[in-house]
Design an enzyme around this catalytic site. Structure first.
Site, PDB file in Angstrom:
ATOM      1  N   TYR A   1      38.051   3.149-103.829  1.00  0.00           N
ATOM      2  CA  TYR A   1      37.519   3.412-105.021  1.00  0.00           C
ATOM      3  C   TYR A   1      36.417   4.302-105.386  1.00  0.00           C
ATOM      4  CZ  TYR A   1      41.308  -0.270-106.149  1.00  0.00           C
ATOM      5  OH  TYR A   1      42.366  -0.956-106.224  1.00  0.00           O
ATOM      6  N   GLU A   2      36.508   5.033-106.308  1.00  0.00           N
ATOM      7  CA  GLU A   2      35.426   5.991-106.746  1.00  0.00           C
ATOM      8  C   GLU A   2      33.859   5.374-106.603  1.00  0.00           C
ATOM      9  OE1 GLU A   2      36.104   9.000-110.189  1.00  0.00           O
ATOM     10  OE2 GLU A   2      35.016   7.410-111.107  1.00  0.00           O
ATOM     11  N   ALA A   3      33.973   4.105-106.974  1.00  0.00           N
ATOM     12  CA  ALA A   3      32.683   3.401-106.934  1.00  0.00           C
ATOM     13  C   ALA A   3      31.934   3.565-105.683  1.00  0.00           C
ATOM     14  CB  ALA A   3      32.615   2.098-107.676  1.00  0.00           C
ATOM     15  N   GLY A   4      32.751   3.750-104.670  1.00  0.00           N
ATOM     16  CA  GLY A   4      32.244   3.971-103.208  1.00  0.00           C
ATOM     17  C   GLY A   4      32.640   2.591-102.460  1.00  0.00           C
TER      18      GLY A   4
ATOM     19  N   ILE B   1      30.692   8.784-101.024  1.00  0.00           N
ATOM     20  CA  ILE B   1      32.285   8.689-101.410  1.00  0.00           C
ATOM     21  C   ILE B   1      32.849  10.283-101.708  1.00  0.00           C
ATOM     22  CG2 ILE B   1      32.393   8.237-103.725  1.00  0.00           C
ATOM     23  CD1 ILE B   1      34.329   6.340-101.127  1.00  0.00           C
TER      24      ILE B   1
END
Lengths: 300, 254
Positions: free
Chosen positions: B50-53, B84
C-alpha cells in the site's frame, strides 16, 4: 534539557504569520490538535505544505489561516473531495503548488539532506511540469539520462505527532511512518506532540524506534488524542465516521463556520474537545492491544 | 445462476487478472477488494503493498483510507513514503499497479487532476497522489471503472499518469520503466491495448452486455477485437468471499 510546554505556548512561540508550515503524517498521526490551536490563535498568511492536505488543512483554509497550499493529493481519503480547498482553488482564491506524491516527498528528502534539489526518473508525462515551473530537468552526468528535479522544501516549522517521546524530544513512532522523519530534518523548527511522555530510559531501551532525535526538536507537547479524527496506531482508531460527516459539513460555508465555532473556537484546548466527543465516540475508537514480540538488544 | 451486481462482476474480473506471486500496489476501494479476493482464491502468495508504506499487508477488515491501521496489523514491513516510491516503485520492484481517475483516454492515459484548463479549472480533482509514478513504473497497470462516455474521452484534459501518450511508440520513446496499461475492466467488459498502437480496444464482454453498449459509452470510435471473448461470471465462492468477508456492508459492491 526538557522542552515540555503547553501546545498553546508552542504554537504562539514557534508559528508566525506568513510561515511555511508542514503538519506531517500520511493518514496516520495527523496533528489535528495543533491545527485547531493555530486556528484559535488566528495565525494567517500561512503556506500549508502536506502531501495530503486532509481535513486538517481543509479546516485551516476554511478558518482563513492559509495563503497558499503545497500538496500532491488534495482529497478526503476514501471519501472524495476536500470541498473547502477545492472551492477556493476553483474560485482562484487560494494559491497552490502541486506535485505528485513522489515529487512532494522528494522535495522534503532534499530539504532533510541539505541538498538544493534531488532528481527522480521521468514519469513520461509533462503536464504537471508545464503547470508547475518548479519541476526542472537535468542530464545525469554518468549515464546521460534526462532526470526530473524538484527543489528542496525547508518549512519554517514542522508539526509532528508521535506515540511517545522523552521530555527532551527523542520521539518514537510505529505504524505508518509517512514523511515525519524527513519533515523534521528539513524544517527550521519542530513542534512535537505526543500521546505519552516517557522516561528517557524507555526510549533508550529501544533506540531503533526513535526516528527523531531530541536536538532537532523545539518543543514537546503532551497532547493525548491529538490526531483525532486521524489515528494513533495502538492508541485509538481512525474516526472514519467523522471523515464521512465532514463531507456533508463542508458542503456549505455556514455549516463549516458552525462546526469551527463549536469544535475549535468553542473549546479551550484539545482535552476539552476530546471530552466533548463523548463516551460513545471514545468507546467506538477504542482499540484492543496487540503487543509485538520483544527484541533482545543484549547487555554490553 | 446467482444474481450479482456490476461492481461484483468488475471486482471478480480484475481479481482474476492477478497472478500468484505478483507484487501489487493496491489502491483503495474496488482494487483493494480485487486484490484481497485474489489472495483468498487463486493467488495466495500475492504481496500486497500500500502507498502508505505497508509491505505484505493482510488486512482483516475493509480499509476506508489508504493509510488505515488495519493495513499495519500483521504486515511484513513498514517503510517511509520516500522509500515506497523510490526503493519499490522507481526501482522497478512492483509488478502490478491499479489506477483510477475521472478520465481514461483512447491510449490509456489517466486524468486525476482537472477537468477543463489547469489554470481555470471547471472541476478541480484531488490530483496525482501516486498515480504518476504507478502509471510510469509498475510493470502492468490495471483500471477498474464504470463504462461511461464522459469517463472515456478521446483525449484526457490533463495527463496525470502516462498511458501510451499519443501511441505506444511515444511511451517507449520516453524510456519509462513500466509496461503501461494492461487491462481496463469496466461494467461492460474489458478493454485491452492494441499490441502495435496501444489503442484500447474491446476484447471481452460480460454476459448480458453488448458491443453496441460499449461503443455508445466510449468517447472515441471503439474498435472491437476479432476474437471478442465473454468473461466468466463470478462463482458462488467468489461472491461469498466478497459479500461475507471482504465488504460485508456493501460499501464498494453496490
Amino acid at each position: 534539557m526538557s522542552k515540555v510546554m503547553r501546545l498553546s505556548e508552542a504554537i504562539a512561540r514557534f508559528v508566525n504569520d506568513g510561515d511555511t508550515v508542514y503538519a506531517a503524517g500520511f493518514t496516520h498521526l495527523i496533528p489535528f490538535a495543533a491545527g485547531h490551536e493555530i486556528i484559535r490563535q488566528h495565525k494567517k498568511d500561512l503556506t500549508l505544505a502536506r502531501a495530503t492536505p486532509d481535513l486538517i488543512y481543509d479546516q485551516m483554509v476554511a478558518a482563513g489561516c492559509a495563503r497558499k497550499i503545497i500538496f500532491s493529493y488534495s482529497g478526503n481519503p476514501g471519501v472524495g473531495s476536500l470541498r473547502v480547498i477545492r472551492q477556493e482553488m476553483e474560485a482562484g482564491r487560494l494559491d497552490y503548488e502541486e506535485y505528485s506524491h513522489f515529487a512532494m516527498i522528494t522535495r522534503v528528502a532534499a530539504g532533510a539532506s541539505g541538498l538544493p534539489f534531488l532528481p527522480m526518473r521521468s514519469t513520461g508525462t509533462e503536464d504537471l511540469a508545464k503547470a508547475n515551473p518548479q519541476y526542472k530537468t537535468i542530464q545525469c552526468p554518468y549515464t546521460g539520462v534526462e532526470l526530473v528535479t524538484v527543489p528542496a522544501l525547508n518549512p519554517d516549522v514542522a508539526i509532528i505527532h508521535a506515540q511517545r517521546a522523552d521530555a527532551n524530544g527523542n520521539a518514537q513512532f510505529w505504524g505508518i511512518i509517512g514523511e515525519q522523519k524527513e519533515v523534521a530534518f528539513a524544517s527550521k523548527k519542530v513542534i512535537l506532540t505526543v500521546e505519552e511522555i516517557v522516561d528517557e530510559r524507555a526510549i533508550r531501551s529501544d533506540p531503533n524506534r526513535t526516528l527523531i532525535p531530541d536536538f532537532v526538536v523545539s518543543a514537546v507537547c503532551h497532547v493525548p488524542y491529538c490526531a483525532h479524527p486521524s489515528y494513533t496506531q495502538g492508541c485509538y482508531d481512525r474516526d472514519n465516521k467523522f471523515y464521512l460527516e465532514w463531507d456533508k459539513i463542508s458542503e456549505a460555508p455556514e455549516k463549516v463556520e458552525a462546526w469551527l465555532n463549536e469544535w475549535v473556537y468553542g473549546v479551550k484546548d484539545h482535552a476539552e474537545y476530546w471530552a466533548k466527543l463523548g463516551a460513545e465516540t471514545h468507546a467506538r475508537l477504542k482499540v484492543p492491544p496487540a503487543m509485538s514480540a520483544p527484541v533482545n538488544y543484549g547487555k554490553y | 445462476m446467482t444474481n450479482y451486481s456490476s461492481s461484483e462482476m468488475m471486482v471478480v474480473t480484475a481479481s482474476r487478472l492477478l497472478r500468484d506471486g505478483d507484487v501489487v500496489f493496491v489502491g483503495i476501494g474496488q482494487p483493494n477488494l480485487a486484490c484481497n479476493l485474489a489472495r483468498r482464491t487463486h493467488a495466495p502468495n500475492l504481496n500486497m503493498i500500500y502507498e502508505a508504506g505497508v509491505i505484505g499487508a493482510q488486512p482483516a477488515r475493509l480499509p476506508l483510507s489508504i493509510g488505515d491501521p488495519c493495513l499495519v496489523s500483521g504486515a511484513a514491513s513498514i517503510c517511509s513514503m520516500y522509500e515506497i516510491f523510490a526503493y519499490y516503485l522507481q526501482n522497478g520492484k512492483i509488478d502490478v499497479g491499479f489506477l483510477g481517475g475521472a478520465q481514461i483516454d483512447r491510449f490509456g492515459n489517466v486524468n486525476a487532476t482537472v477537468i477543463g484548463p489547469y489554470a481555470k479549472p471547471k472541476v478541480r480533482l484531488p490530483g496525482s497522489g501516486g498515480s504518476a509514478e504507478i502509471a510510469a513504473w509498475a510493470n502492468r497497470v490495471y483500471f477498474i471503472t464504470p463504462h461511461q462516455a464522459r469517463r472515456f474521452p478521446e483525449k484526457c484534459d490533463f495527463i496525470t499518469g502516462a498511458g501510451f501518450l499519443a501511441g505506444k511508440s511515444e511511451r517507449i520513446a520516453t524510456g519509462v520503466r513500466g509496461g503501461g496499461p494492461h487491462e481496463v475492466v469496466t461494467d461492460l467488459g474489458i478493454l485491452t491495448p492494441d499490441q502495435e498502437t496501444g489503442e484500447l480496444i474491446l476484447t471481452a464482454l460480460h454476459a448480458g452486455a453488448t458491443v453496441e453498449q460499449a461503443i455508445k459509452n466510449t468517447g472515441w470510435k471503439l474498435k472491437v477485437a476479432d476474437d471478442l471473448k465473454t468473461t466468466e461470471p463470478p462463482t458462488d465462492e467468489e461472491l461469498r468471499l466478497l459479500r461475507e468477508e471482504l465488504d460485508p456492508t456493501g460499501i464498494y459492491l453496490k
